[in-house]
Design a protein around this motif. Structure first.
Motif, mmCIF file in Angstrom:
data_model
loop_
_atom_site.group_PDB
_atom_site.id
_atom_site.type_symbol
_atom_site.label_atom_id
_atom_site.label_comp_id
_atom_site.label_asym_id
_atom_site.label_seq_id
_atom_site.Cartn_x
_atom_site.Cartn_y
_atom_site.Cartn_z
ATOM 1 N N MET A 145 -14.073 -22.194 -6.251
ATOM 2 C CA MET A 145 -14.286 -21.978 -8.503
ATOM 3 C C MET A 145 -14.150 -23.473 -9.018
ATOM 4 S SD MET A 145 -11.376 -19.754 -9.780
ATOM 5 C CE MET A 145 -10.332 -20.397 -10.784
ATOM 6 N N ILE A 146 -13.537 -23.769 -8.332
ATOM 7 C CA ILE A 146 -13.230 -25.211 -9.279
ATOM 8 C C ILE A 146 -14.464 -26.592 -9.333
ATOM 9 C CG2 ILE A 146 -12.341 -27.369 -9.415
ATOM 10 C CD1 ILE A 146 -9.697 -26.691 -8.001
ATOM 11 N N LEU A 147 -14.901 -26.274 -8.308
ATOM 12 C CA LEU A 147 -16.430 -26.896 -7.712
ATOM 13 C C LEU A 147 -16.987 -26.092 -8.857
ATOM 14 C CD1 LEU A 147 -16.997 -27.852 -4.269
ATOM 15 C CD2 LEU A 147 -16.492 -29.146 -6.538
ATOM 16 N N ALA A 148 -17.467 -24.977 -8.714
ATOM 17 C CA ALA A 148 -18.061 -23.910 -9.564
ATOM 18 C C ALA A 148 -17.595 -23.390 -11.015
ATOM 19 C CB ALA A 148 -18.373 -22.494 -9.534
ATOM 20 N N MET A 149 -16.483 -24.011 -11.396
ATOM 21 C CA MET A 149 -16.131 -24.425 -12.617
ATOM 22 C C MET A 149 -16.920 -25.861 -13.483
ATOM 23 S SD MET A 149 -12.480 -23.166 -13.387
ATOM 24 C CE MET A 149 -12.176 -23.423 -14.682
ATOM 25 N N ALA A 150 -16.831 -26.813 -12.782
ATOM 26 C CA ALA A 150 -17.725 -27.294 -13.158
ATOM 27 C C ALA A 150 -19.117 -27.531 -12.926
ATOM 28 C CB ALA A 150 -16.981 -29.525 -12.345
ATOM 29 N N ARG A 151 -19.356 -27.616 -11.879
ATOM 30 C CA ARG A 151 -21.058 -27.375 -12.162
ATOM 31 C C ARG A 151 -21.497 -26.359 -13.816
ATOM 32 N NH1 ARG A 151 -25.735 -25.694 -9.057
ATOM 33 N NH2 ARG A 151 -27.290 -26.475 -10.260
ATOM 34 N N GLY A 152 -21.098 -24.907 -13.722
ATOM 35 C CA GLY A 152 -21.100 -24.616 -14.509
ATOM 36 C C GLY A 152 -20.772 -25.278 -16.082
ATOM 37 N N ALA A 153 -19.932 -25.417 -16.025
ATOM 38 C CA ALA A 153 -19.604 -25.133 -17.361
ATOM 39 C C ALA A 153 -20.663 -26.521 -18.586
ATOM 40 C CB ALA A 153 -17.679 -26.406 -17.817
ATOM 41 N N GLY A 154 -20.566 -27.750 -17.386
ATOM 42 C CA GLY A 154 -21.594 -28.654 -17.247
ATOM 43 C C GLY A 154 -23.327 -28.382 -17.710
ATOM 44 N N GLU A 155 -23.684 -27.330 -17.445
ATOM 45 C CA GLU A 155 -24.834 -26.347 -17.508
ATOM 46 C C GLU A 155 -25.707 -26.248 -18.820
ATOM 47 O OE1 GLU A 155 -27.893 -26.644 -15.802
ATOM 48 O OE2 GLU A 155 -26.888 -26.508 -14.369
ATOM 49 N N VAL A 156 -26.573 -27.255 -18.620
ATOM 50 C CA VAL A 156 -27.031 -26.667 -20.662
ATOM 51 C C VAL A 156 -28.114 -25.875 -20.025
ATOM 52 C CG1 VAL A 156 -27.188 -27.644 -22.742
ATOM 53 C CG2 VAL A 156 -25.510 -28.674 -21.169
ATOM 54 N N ALA A 157 -29.096 -26.075 -19.534
ATOM 55 C CA ALA A 157 -30.755 -25.527 -19.691
ATOM 56 C C ALA A 157 -31.090 -24.372 -19.642
ATOM 57 C CB ALA A 157 -31.755 -26.625 -18.086
ATOM 58 N N PRO A 158 -29.729 -23.181 -18.241
ATOM 59 C CA PRO A 158 -30.591 -22.233 -18.269
ATOM 60 C C PRO A 158 -29.570 -21.615 -19.411
ATOM 61 C CG PRO A 158 -29.303 -22.601 -16.684
ATOM 62 C CD PRO A 158 -28.983 -23.762 -17.750
ATOM 63 N N LEU A 159 -28.836 -22.001 -19.644
ATOM 64 C CA LEU A 159 -27.868 -21.182 -20.937
ATOM 65 C C LEU A 159 -28.734 -20.960 -22.586
ATOM 66 C CD1 LEU A 159 -24.315 -22.662 -21.076
ATOM 67 C CD2 LEU A 159 -25.581 -20.956 -20.316
ATOM 68 N N MET A 160 -29.873 -22.250 -22.794
ATOM 69 C CA MET A 160 -30.201 -22.300 -23.825
ATOM 70 C C MET A 160 -31.836 -20.635 -24.071
ATOM 71 S SD MET A 160 -31.837 -25.937 -24.381
ATOM 72 C CE MET A 160 -32.540 -26.189 -23.230
ATOM 73 N N VAL B 217 -26.797 -20.688 -29.225
ATOM 74 C CA VAL B 217 -27.259 -20.966 -30.215
ATOM 75 C C VAL B 217 -26.663 -22.093 -30.598
ATOM 76 C CG1 VAL B 217 -28.659 -18.970 -30.387
ATOM 77 C CG2 VAL B 217 -26.376 -19.575 -31.412
ATOM 78 N N LYS B 218 -27.890 -22.618 -31.502
ATOM 79 C CA LYS B 218 -27.339 -23.372 -32.608
ATOM 80 C C LYS B 218 -25.985 -23.676 -33.558
ATOM 81 C CE LYS B 218 -29.346 -26.611 -36.095
ATOM 82 N NZ LYS B 218 -29.648 -27.521 -35.645
ATOM 83 N N LEU B 219 -26.397 -22.295 -34.189
ATOM 84 C CA LEU B 219 -24.966 -22.427 -34.833
ATOM 85 C C LEU B 219 -24.097 -20.469 -34.879
ATOM 86 C CD1 LEU B 219 -23.082 -22.926 -36.814
ATOM 87 C CD2 LEU B 219 -24.667 -22.439 -38.534
ATOM 88 N N ALA B 220 -23.245 -20.278 -33.877
ATOM 89 C CA ALA B 220 -22.645 -19.266 -33.975
ATOM 90 C C ALA B 220 -21.864 -19.048 -34.386
ATOM 91 C CB ALA B 220 -23.146 -18.653 -32.534
ATOM 92 N N PRO B 221 -20.995 -18.622 -35.854
ATOM 93 C CA PRO B 221 -20.273 -18.846 -36.749
ATOM 94 C C PRO B 221 -19.583 -17.771 -35.872
ATOM 95 C CG PRO B 221 -21.128 -19.089 -38.615
ATOM 96 C CD PRO B 221 -21.924 -18.543 -37.075
ATOM 97 N N GLU B 222 -19.946 -16.755 -35.303
ATOM 98 C CA GLU B 222 -18.925 -15.437 -35.007
ATOM 99 C C GLU B 222 -18.908 -15.148 -33.900
ATOM 100 O OE1 GLU B 222 -22.088 -11.832 -36.329
ATOM 101 O OE2 GLU B 222 -20.460 -11.142 -37.314
#
Ligand SMILES: Nc1ncnc2c1ncn2[C@@H]1O[C@H](COP(=O)(O)OP(=O)(O)OP(=O)(O)O)[C@@H](O)[C@H]1O
Ligand SMILES: [Mg+2]
Lengths: 605, 296
Positions: free
Chosen positions: A506-521, A526-531
């Protein structure tokens, strides 16, 4: 013949050699060879480790130094140029360059000689400074380069003021007067500064109040109205459905019509109430605005232009050239607090990143919650239940290879499968009244978390399988011998014992997942989501909402920002923050794991 | 020819056998011969808990047990001795069907626990195992508290009654002579106990569900002399209350703790007698040789 002869000759010779070896012993050398010691390989291995350490430390140091330096208040310099222009602002960086001839020719004639002499003394190399001059609405520029040969004189004006504003970025200037209701109540710099400090806090408090009214109170009304509208739309859809099914005038249609009527009445009623409420709130907001508008500060810029800044627009003001060390630290930590707690301003290049922190943490947690049960169950089946064979080997290889698929592919898959297919279906079934605007049928924090869960699944499966395999068979047999079934053995013995290993996954998965950006786009960052995805409106958790993510924020700041010079330091601060958050999440998980390990694994012999 | 003769005379006159060459029968067994075991007549008139009849076992193609028939009397300690690899553990694990976990295992013949067949079709293996307790060679406490370890058999049976669990825990720990040492740390991890304590914990776990029989596979092989003597004392205390089948490599231990002893060799039962008889006046010279260490 010949060969046999030679062999008879050779044999006694060889024999004597062997005899010699036996007599003297096989060991002829007195020292172990270097290669046998393996020393060169130790050096090689150590060197490699040192190299990787140096790279990691270098990167971390860069991030740490640049990231922590961003918020330190720099002095404000006033630069008079030889052509008569005056710049005032903070030096952000400097560099050396060889100026082109045109630059020199563009200088006023009387300054040319001095400039050429200076350049000659420096071997033709000029030092140039990037000055953050702010005052964007007046100059249309945030930054200015100045070269040393074009500088007439520099000074650090005592009463230079720096304003961080709600809009338009920073403002640099000298205090001229403090205005209340347009009247000059103070004119000397010290008095103006005193008045500013006296009123600023109250004005800002009122401003916060007003914003709370605008977002929360009006938001509440809008939310209620939207719900009522959706009910009407839902009732309309029900009428249509009833008509399509049972025909016009059928009892079902009549009943649906009745519902529609009720919903419409409800909406009308609510609209009336809402209008009244709107009016009241508007009045309130106007009152606050009027009260705040009374306070202004009149500032002269370095080039002599005057401008009145409304106090309500000023986030922070200070006198950069008169700060004691303590005050500097005060401002420094205040800015960090703002960075951590506030919403972003000015296209994300100023203000805070709280929504991004929140989004990152919530997404990572949801991801972990999803991926661990999934991965553990899959690994359990693979390791404990499935009969070993070519089929299982293939599955295992496939799972391992899944970890090598480019993350953007997961993003595309997540968009197609989660957002469009699953989200679209959910919308059709439960949120049809809102269509065609999607609820779940677009990127959102839930889909992003699930996409990343998929991405990190192999890590969890592999780690879990390994830790399951490491459970000693004597323990399993002990359990079976007590009359436990396979499932009981797994649940009570194998899983607890394997838990630390699962946590590692789980730790490895978290480290990998938290740093991932490309798929999130693709699936919801999003750029701005105050909600925020979690707030005070029922149902409190809004997993369909798009969200901000620190990784994406870094990309956005660094490469999409209008004011990139101002954004770059924020990139480092944000990176530092992201690294810190990942480290914190990991430390938390590691502590948890160590507790489990103490509980389940300690053994002494 | 000679071998056939032996087979014929086995049950008849032990004296005749004694005169045979040192380890003739064992050599013959190694050559693949099968012999009727020499079973002491006393053992045939006892209350039987476990009855093994014509039991064979194969690991894949290799046969590990050859037509074993013997009875384990109630309330007695029965020791299994024999050189390494002769199938003692295999026989023991066959009793509670732990060998089912090994994919390649095939068996024939049957065993009966208090008249209930163990290997008949449709036997509920899980229920069957609950009727026996087992102590393994290497102690295998579970990764949980001492308390939970002891009551594990009851937990998996779904017992929830706290008072009952407490009582069973105390009774079993007392039975395993461990209570005084651990009564203040019941909620601590069992993995923090010493090796000898862990082994006694396993005994406590094995007797928690009041099994009809206790199976012990070299329970002292990893323990120091003091811990060993504690376990032996324990077996002595349990005698009469429980039927115990114990595998051991230690002749003295077998002589000290057991009522009856079975000598196995290469998957065959060679001699099965009351311990005193077996150690002092064995029916077969081969047994004597093995016991006295002349055969290795
Ligand atoms: N899982 C297995 N697969 C294949 N062969 C096995 C397996 N377990 C045991 N055997 C074989 O069966 C025979 C009997 O083994 P067993 O473990 O019963 O011997 P043992 O009498 O307990 O020996 P020891 O005193 O060394 O424990 C040995 O030849 C062994 O190699
Ligand atoms: Mg064994």
């Amino acid at each position: 013949m010949n060969s046999s002869k030679s062999s008879t000759v050779a044999t006694p010779l060889a024999q004597s050699r062997v005899a010699e070896r036996v007599r003297t012993g096989y060991r002829t050398k007195t020292r172990t060879a270097l290669a046998a010691h393996g020393q060169p390989y130790v050096w090689l291995a150590g060197g490699m480790l040192a190299l990787s350490l140096a790279m990691i430390l270098g990167l971390l140091t860069l991030i740490l130094v640049r990231g922590t330096g961003t918020f330190w208040p720099a002095p404000v310099i006033q630069v008079e140029m030889v052509d008569g222009r005056i710049h005032m602002g903070e030096i952000t960086r400097h560099s050396s360059y060889v100026p082109r001839e045109e630059l020199l020719l563009a200088l006023p004639a009387q300054a040319m000689g001095a400039a050429r002499a200076l350049l000659a003394a420096q071997d033709g190399v000029s030092e140039r400074f990037l000055i953050r001059t702010g005052n964007f609405e007046l100059t249309q520029e945030h930054f200015n380069w100045v070269s040393d040969f074009a500088i007439n004189s520099t000074s650090y004006p005592q009463w230079a003021l720096l304003f961080e504003r709600q809009e338009w970025g920073r403002f640099y200037g000298m205090p001229e007067a403090f205005l209340i209701d347009g009247e000059r109540v103070a004119t000397t710099p010290a008095e103006v500064w005193g008045k500013l400090n006296e009123h600023h806090r109250d004005v800002r408090r009122r401003w916060q109040e007003r914003r709370a009214l605008e977002t929360h109170e009006i938001g509440k009304i809008n939310y209620a109205l939207e719900q009522a509208r959706l009910q009407v739309r839902g009732a309309e859809l029900a009428v249509e459905a009833a008509e399509g099914r049972d025909g016009k005038g059928s009892p079902a249609q009549q009943k649906a019509l009745l519902h529609l009527g009720a919903a419409q009445a409800g909406l009308a009623q609510l609209s009336v109430e809402a209008d009244a409420e709107y009016g009241r709130l508007r009045g309130e907001i106007n009152r606050i605005n009027q009260e705040n508008a009374r306070f202004e500060i009149l500032v002269t810029t370095a080039d002599g232009r005057e401008r009145a800044l409304p106090l309500a627009q000023i986030v922070r003001a200070y006198t950069p050239n008169q700060l004691s060390l303590g005050e500097k630290f005060g401002i420094y930590f205040d800015r960090w607090l703002e960075f951590l707690r506030d919403d972003p301003r000015e296209a994300n290049s100023e203000g805070g990143v709280f929504p991004a922190i929140f989004g990152t943490v919530v997404m990572t947690l949801i991801m972990s919650i999803c991926v661990v049960p999934f991965g553990v169950l899959a690994a359990l089946y693979l390791r404990e239940y499935a009969k070993a064979g070519p089929m299982i080997s293939t599955v295992r290889i496939a799972v391992n290879n899944l970890a090598g698929v480019p993350s953007i592919v997961f993003g595309v898959f997540g968009l197609g499968f989660f957002c469009y297919l699953m989200g679209g279906t959910i919308d059709q079934l439960f949120y049809s009244a809102k269509l065609p605007s999607p609820t779940f049928g677009t990127g959102g924090i839930l889909w992003a978390s699930l996409t990343l869960a998929l991405l990190t699944l192999p890590v969890v499966i592999v780690a879990t399988e390994e830790s399951l395999a490491a459970v000693p068979s004597s323990m399993r047999e002990g359990s079976y011998a007590c009359g436990a079934s396979k499932w009981q053995t797994i649940r009570r013995i194998v899983l607890p014992r394997a838990m630390p290993g699962i946590m590692t996954g789980m730790i490895l998965a978290m480290a990998r997942g938290a740093g991932e950006v490309a798929p999130l786009m693709l699936v919801g960052a999003v750029k701005l989501a105050p909600e925020l995805p979690v707030d005070g409106y029922a149902p409190f958790v809004h997993l369909e909402r798009s969200f901000m993510h620190l990784g994406f924020h870094i990309f956005d700041l660094g490469f999409q920002s209008q004011n990139s010079e101002a954004a770059v330091p924020m990139v480092f601060s944000t990176t530092l923050l992201l690294v810190a958050i990942i480290a914190l999440l990991n430390i938390g998980a590691i502590l948890l794991r160590n507790r489990l390990r103490r509980k389940f694994m300690t053994s002494q012999f | 020819m000679q071998l056939n003769q032996t087979q014929v005379t086995t049950n008849g006159s032990p004296e005749l056998l004694k005169k045979r060459s040192m380890d003739g029968r064992l050599k013959a067994i190694a050559a693949g011969e099968w012999f009727e075991p020499a079973v002491h007549p006393d053992l045939k008139q006892q209350d039987v808990v476990l009855e093994i009849t014509g039991f064979n076992l194969w690991y894949g193609a290799a046969q590990a047990l050859f037509d074993i028939s013997m009875t384990i009397p109630k309330g007695k300690v029965t020791a299994l001795i024999g050189p390494s690899g002769c199938g003692k553990s295999t026989l023991l694990r066959s009793v509670n069907r732990l060998n089912d976990l090994v994919d390649s295992v095939r068996i024939s013949g049957d065993m009966k626990l208090n008249q209930d067949s163990i290997y008949a079709r449709g036997v509920d293996v899980i229920e069957l195992r609950k009727r026996m307790g087992m102590v393994a060679q290497k102690s295998n406490p579970f990764p949980m508290s001492i308390y939970e370890n002891v009551i594990y058999p009851l937990r998996i049976d779904g017992v929830r009654d706290k008072a009952m669990l407490d009582e069973v825990c105390e009774k079993s720990l007392r039975g395993a002579a461990l209570w005084d040492e651990v009564k203040d740390r019941l909620q601590q991890s069992a993995l923090g106990l010493s090796g000898g304590q862990q082994q006694r914990l396993c005994v406590a776990r094995a007797i928690a569900a009041e099994p009809e029989m206790l199976l012990m596979d070299e329970p002292c092989s990893a323990l120091d002399p003091i811990a060993t003597s504690k376990i032996e004392d324990l077996i002595d205390q349990l005698r009469g209350e429980y039927t115990i089948l114990i595998v051991t490599h230690n002749m003295q231990q077998a002589a000290r703790v057991s009522d009856n002893t079975a000598f196995m060799y290469l998957g065959q039962l060679v001699e099965y007698s009351p311990t005193r008889t077996l150690f002092q006046k064995p029916q077969l010279t081969e047994t004597e040789d093995y016991i006295s260490g002349r055969f290795g």
